[in-house]
Design a protein around this motif. Sequence first.
Motif: not given
Length: 184
Positions: A111-113, A125, A157, A161
């Motif tokens: 996942s991105w996180s 970000t 973001t 996200d």
Amino acid sequence: MKTFLSFSAALLVLPCAAETAAKPTMRDAVTAEELTRRAQQQRTQPPTVEMKPVELAVDPSVANRPGDILTRSDIFCFAGRATLVPKRAILHTPAAYASRLGFKEGSNFQSWSEFLSDNRGWIITQEVSRPQAEGREALPDDVQKSLAKSPYIVVATFHGDPISVLPLKTAPAPTAATPVTGKP
């Protein structure tokens, strides 16, 4: 005693004032016959009769068909791990980290996180607003200058996200007003 009498007199006057105020108009309730008549009328005349089909040059279901997720995304890959971000989410890529874009064989997606927390040393970000992401509002000049000088990959973001940032929509150039020459 005098105050008590004036208070009592005021209480006696209030009900009289309420009676003289405008009474709400009363209306009859809808009867069962009226409801039946309305229902029959709606069954005989469906509302779709008044709707006209829209003639389009291109079928929207064909024209707006989304591509697969890999063609609509940019891929970060480093140390055997990969993640996806939407296209146009990457605001700045220094030459030193350009090799980390694109998928490398044998990498596993995460996942991105998770990817961001593992790679905080080279990815940062930049939070953007919705109008900025839609291209209706430009990023502030100081942010744009700091992005250009950043030694890190910068990802846009929205609420934490990644989000695509569309190019700034330029307003149409104002047309020169022509003087009105009319004779009275």
